[in-house]
Motif scaffolding. Sequence first.
Motif, PDB file in Angstrom:
ATOM      1  N   PHE A   1       0.832  -1.201   0.000  1.00  0.00           N
ATOM      2  CA  PHE A   1       0.000   0.000   0.000  1.00  0.00           C
ATOM      3  C   PHE A   1       0.875   1.264   0.000  1.00  0.00           C
ATOM      4  N   LEU A   2       1.920   1.276   0.801  1.00  0.00           N
ATOM      5  CA  LEU A   2       2.793   2.443   0.895  1.00  0.00           C
ATOM      6  C   LEU A   2       3.526   2.723  -0.416  1.00  0.00           C
TER       7      LEU A   2
ATOM      8  N   THR B   1      -3.562  -1.390  -4.891  1.00  0.00           N
ATOM      9  CA  THR B   1      -3.576  -0.670  -3.616  1.00  0.00           C
ATOM     10  C   THR B   1      -3.808   0.822  -3.821  1.00  0.00           C
ATOM     11  N   LYS B   2      -4.094   1.225  -5.053  1.00  0.00           N
ATOM     12  CA  LYS B   2      -4.445   2.615  -5.345  1.00  0.00           C
ATOM     13  C   LYS B   2      -5.941   2.674  -5.672  1.00  0.00           C
ATOM     14  N   PRO B   3      -6.651   3.686  -5.187  1.00  0.00           N
ATOM     15  CA  PRO B   3      -8.082   3.794  -5.487  1.00  0.00           C
ATOM     16  C   PRO B   3      -8.384   3.741  -6.980  1.00  0.00           C
ATOM     17  N   SER B   4      -7.505   4.303  -7.802  1.00  0.00           N
ATOM     18  CA  SER B   4      -7.738   4.332  -9.240  1.00  0.00           C
ATOM     19  C   SER B   4      -7.610   2.955  -9.887  1.00  0.00           C
ATOM     20  N   GLU B   5      -7.012   1.995  -9.157  1.00  0.00           N
ATOM     21  CA  GLU B   5      -6.794   0.661  -9.720  1.00  0.00           C
ATOM     22  C   GLU B   5      -7.805  -0.379  -9.243  1.00  0.00           C
TER      23      GLU B   5
ATOM     24  N   GLU C   1      -9.346   1.865   4.946  1.00  0.00           N
ATOM     25  CA  GLU C   1      -8.906   1.733   6.333  1.00  0.00           C
ATOM     26  C   GLU C   1      -7.439   2.116   6.491  1.00  0.00           C
ATOM     27  N   MET C   2      -6.595   1.639   5.596  1.00  0.00           N
ATOM     28  CA  MET C   2      -5.172   1.936   5.711  1.00  0.00           C
ATOM     29  C   MET C   2      -4.893   3.422   5.533  1.00  0.00           C
ATOM     30  N   SER C   3      -5.675   4.075   4.690  1.00  0.00           N
ATOM     31  CA  SER C   3      -5.527   5.521   4.527  1.00  0.00           C
ATOM     32  C   SER C   3      -5.877   6.261   5.814  1.00  0.00           C
TER      33      SER C   3
END
Length: 204
Positions: free
Chosen positions: A52-53, A59-63, A84-86
């Motif tokens: 995610f990092l 792990t990207k909203p756009s993907e 959640e991780m954001s």
Amino acid sequence: MANWTQSTPAGRHGIWLPLLVLAALLAAIWVRFSPWLPSTLYGDDLFYFAEFLKGGCATKPSEILTTICQERFRPVASGFIIAEMSLFGTHVQPYIWVNSLVMALTSLIVFQTCMVLTKGRYMVSFFLAAAFATSRFALYHFTQVLGPVEGVTLLFCVLAVYCYARIDDGRGRPHRWATLAILAAGVAAFSHERTLVVSAWLIP
């Protein structure tokens, strides 16, 4: 919530019975699983957070809606965990709070389903829901940051079963419950691919 409770055998109790059951289930979950609460990210949780990092696969909203990782397409669970991780980062406790709420809500739907199938037997329904909530199989759902992959999937699977049970219970509109059952099963399938079998089970 009011419409939902009014159309079940527990409807005369309004919203209070579901709220009391939800609180009792939350308490049971915490008592059962609190000895295994993690204090830090580890294992698959740590690996996924590292992905995610660095913006790894899906792990990207756009993907979320366009990427298949390791032959898996789970936009519902992925979107839930990424959100959640954001918000929570490496703080484990908030993940556990969310997981416990998801599990309690799922168990509440189990309770409502049992109320329909048992024609309103409160104690039987509650103990079945409590057994479901505190099963050893719920440990992963509760203690892992990646628990929503299973927990959110299970929530919508159980919701599909509840809606299916409501089709022939003599209350409400059967086609509405059938539609909701199909929609819930569809969301579950996009959370974890194994639940595609639920859609086949819903075929008359």
